[in-house]
Design an enzyme around this catalytic site. Structure first.
Site, PDB file in Angstrom:
ATOM      1  CD  GLN A  98      -2.869   1.352   2.256  1.00  9.17           C
ATOM      2  OE1 GLN A  98      -2.378   1.576   3.359  1.00  9.17           O
ATOM      3  NE2 GLN A  98      -4.167   1.287   2.059  1.00  9.17           N
ATOM      4  CE1 TYR A 182      -3.268   9.487   7.090  1.00  2.00           C
ATOM      5  CE2 TYR A 182      -4.522   7.570   6.387  1.00  2.00           C
ATOM      6  CZ  TYR A 182      -3.881   8.287   7.391  1.00  2.00           C
ATOM      7  OH  TYR A 182      -3.866   7.816   8.671  1.00  2.00           O
ATOM      8  NE  ARG A 229      -8.528  -0.250   2.593  1.00  2.00           N
ATOM      9  CZ  ARG A 229      -8.595  -0.432   3.905  1.00  2.00           C
ATOM     10  NH1 ARG A 229      -7.911   0.331   4.731  1.00  2.00           N
ATOM     11  NH2 ARG A 229      -9.325  -1.397   4.421  1.00  2.00           N
ATOM     12  N   GLY A 318      -9.000  -6.903   9.216  1.00  2.00           N
ATOM     13  CA  GLY A 318      -7.906  -6.135   9.796  1.00  2.00           C
ATOM     14  C   GLY A 318      -7.516  -6.670  11.154  1.00  2.00           C
ATOM     15  NE  ARG A 319     -10.617  -3.334  14.235  1.00  2.00           N
ATOM     16  CZ  ARG A 319     -11.695  -2.612  14.439  1.00  2.00           C
ATOM     17  NH1 ARG A 319     -11.799  -1.924  15.545  1.00  2.00           N
ATOM     18  NH2 ARG A 319     -12.664  -2.573  13.557  1.00  2.00           N
TER      19      ARG A 319
HETATM   20  C1  LIG Z   1      -3.625  -0.857  13.774  1.00  2.00           C
HETATM   21  C2  LIG Z   1      -4.321  -0.446  12.507  1.00  2.00           C
HETATM   22  C3  LIG Z   1      -3.606   0.181  11.507  1.00  2.00           C
HETATM   23  C4  LIG Z   1      -4.234   0.527  10.290  1.00  2.00           C
HETATM   24  N1  LIG Z   1      -3.475   1.062   9.282  1.00  2.00           N
HETATM   25  C5  LIG Z   1      -4.024   1.231   8.046  1.00  2.00           C
HETATM   26  C6  LIG Z   1      -3.202   1.582   6.940  1.00  2.00           C
HETATM   27  O1  LIG Z   1      -1.974   1.708   7.024  1.00  2.00           O
HETATM   28  N2  LIG Z   1      -3.826   1.763   5.757  1.00  2.00           N
HETATM   29  C7  LIG Z   1      -5.188   1.609   5.593  1.00  2.00           C
HETATM   30  O2  LIG Z   1      -5.698   1.793   4.492  1.00  2.00           O
HETATM   31  N3  LIG Z   1      -5.966   1.239   6.636  1.00  2.00           N
HETATM   32  C8  LIG Z   1      -5.416   1.014   7.832  1.00  2.00           C
HETATM   33  N4  LIG Z   1      -6.205   0.548   8.865  1.00  2.00           N
HETATM   34  C9  LIG Z   1      -7.623   0.207   8.615  1.00  2.00           C
HETATM   35  C10 LIG Z   1      -7.762  -1.293   8.278  1.00  2.00           C
HETATM   36  O3  LIG Z   1      -7.192  -1.583   7.019  1.00  2.00           O
HETATM   37  C11 LIG Z   1      -9.246  -1.753   8.252  1.00  2.00           C
HETATM   38  O4  LIG Z   1      -9.933  -1.075   7.233  1.00  2.00           O
HETATM   39  C12 LIG Z   1      -9.936  -1.505   9.591  1.00  2.00           C
HETATM   40  O5  LIG Z   1      -9.164  -2.037  10.653  1.00  2.00           O
HETATM   41  C13 LIG Z   1     -11.330  -2.140   9.620  1.00  2.00           C
HETATM   42  O6  LIG Z   1     -11.262  -3.523   9.449  1.00  2.00           O
HETATM   43  P1  LIG Z   1     -11.450  -4.540  10.719  1.00  2.00           P
HETATM   44  O7  LIG Z   1     -12.747  -4.168  11.332  1.00  2.00           O
HETATM   45  O8  LIG Z   1     -11.456  -5.917  10.084  1.00  2.00           O
HETATM   46  O9  LIG Z   1     -10.290  -4.333  11.633  1.00  2.00           O
HETATM   47  C14 LIG Z   1      -5.612   0.243  10.097  1.00  2.00           C
HETATM   48  C15 LIG Z   1      -6.325  -0.370  11.119  1.00  2.00           C
HETATM   49  C16 LIG Z   1      -5.696  -0.742  12.308  1.00  2.00           C
HETATM   50  C17 LIG Z   1      -6.494  -1.470  13.361  1.00  2.00           C
END
Ligand SMILES: Cc1cc2nc3c(=O)[nH]c(=O)nc-3n(C[C@H](O)[C@H](O)[C@H](O)COP(=O)(O)O)c2cc1C
Length: 361
Positions: A98, A182, A229, A318-319
């Protein structure tokens, strides 16, 4: 077709329909924001995802807004990423890098004491970045300086060069970060972009920067290696724009015309997860017929439902992937999840990073 069956993403065969969502973890080597062995271990542990999308990665020094996030513009950074891509490929995984420019979500600390840049000199209200000092501090983002047209062209070229660097580093493709407040997202929205030149005003103009970046990356490495994205319904980081949904629908037509690999919908930031109307999903699907990825608080049930409805092709987690490196197998077997440690998300060492239990892989 199920969450656990294979999927063909152009010439890449994914082992399942599960994607590891991009997640910033701030564990690069210093100085130089270089990807390292610890990161290679962490990502390789999660290589049973059909596709891994890495944490957001700087395309230039100016594009940084948080401490210890990786870059991909120096030789050392490219060499560092080679460790990560080969560790993932050795495990049979597929990985996209990314690429981001944070724009106004930054701080003079990262900008040689000067103001960060943005489409317009409008500060992101109630938005903070993370700086690594003793234990880490959150700092408010100040008012940015508006970019000149010449500077915008340089940033477009930086994205294209970063895409080439990513291919050199062994990535299977790149994801352009056009969401979450961003720089690209800042250009898309009327509340952060009040320019009066060809980059501001109507939808076409607000989309120009995004489309120039995508076109330059497509030309640099090929459309099959470029994804994007976007975050139509997310409003955090001071991004509430009444025209964003219509703007992104227009973008989806233009992105399809460029035949890029995928469009990735960022549906939630943490627990800010607005309901996405079915009408939007259907309209997007009509305009963008290549691969659609969705992300944001999906569990097995919701993921299978949206795949069956034909409203997405891949689902990102994600998480759940942080605490469960073997997530595909745990989901398939219905096994209990490990608990996420919220204190070790950003910065630090292997604790809360590569030491989560891996029962199945
Ligand atoms: C610790 C953390 C860091 C993240 N960093 C990014 C990132 O660098 N780029 C991005 O597009 N989204 C980032 N996100 C968003 C995740 O890609 C994702 O969309 C979000 O966590 C929701 O998905 P989930 O409910 O499955 O966790 C981040 C989320 C978390 C929890």
């Amino acid at each position: 077709m199920s969450l656990f069956s294979t999927y063909q993403l152009n010439n890449k065969s994914l082992r399942n329909h599960m994607v590891m969502a991009p997640m910033t973890r701030c564990r690069t080597s210093q100085p130089g924001d270089i990807a390292n062995d610890l990161m290679a271990t962490y990502y390789a542990q999660r290589a049973t995802a059909g596709l891994i999308i890495t944490e957001a990665t700087q395309i230039s020094p100016q594009s940084q807004g948080y401490s210890f996030t990786p870059g991909i513009f120096t030789k050392k950074q490219i060499e560092g990423w080679k460790k990560v891509t080969s560790a993932i490929h050795d495990k049979g995984g597929v990985v996209f890098n990314q690429l981001w420019h944070v724009g106004r979500v930054s701080h003079p600390i990262f900008q040689q004491g000067k103001a960060p840049v943005g489409p317009s000199a409008l500060p992101p209200i109630e938005t903070q970045i993370w700086v690594a000092d003793d234990g880490g501090t959150m700092l408010d983002c100040p008012t940015p300086r508006a970019l000149s047209v010449e500077e915008i062209k340089v940033i477009v070229a930086d994205f294209a060069q970063a895409a080439k660097n990513a291919v050199e580093a062994g990535f299977d493709g790149v994801e352009i970060h056009g969401g979450n407040g961003y720089l690209i997202d800042q250009f898309l929205r009327t509340n952060s972009n009040i320019r009066t030149d060809q980059y501001g005003g109507n939808k076409e103009n607000r989309l120009r920067f995004l489309m120039e970046v995508i076109s330059a990356c497509v030309e640099a490495i090929g459309a099959d290696k470029v994804g994007v994205r976007l975050a139509p319904y997310v409003t955090f980081k001071d991004m509430n724009c009444p025209e964003i949904v219509e703007t992104i629908l227009l973008a989806s037509k233009k992105l399809q015309a460029l035949n890029i690999a995928y469009l990735h919908l960022s549906e939630a930031d943490w627990d800010d997860a607005p309901e996405i109307p079915l009408s939007f999903r259907k309209e997007l699907r009509q305009y963008f017929t290549n691969t659609v990825i969705v992300a944001g608080r999906y569990d097995r049930q919701r993921a299978e439902k949206i795949l069956l409805e034909g409203l997405a092709d891949l689902v990102a987690f994600g998480r759940d992937f942080i605490a469960n490196p073997d997530l595909p197998t745990r989901l398939k077997k219905g096994q209990k999840f490990s608990e996420l440690d919220g204190n070790t998300l950003f910065g630090g060492n292997e604790k809360g990073y590569s030491d989560y239990p891996n029962y199945f892989e």
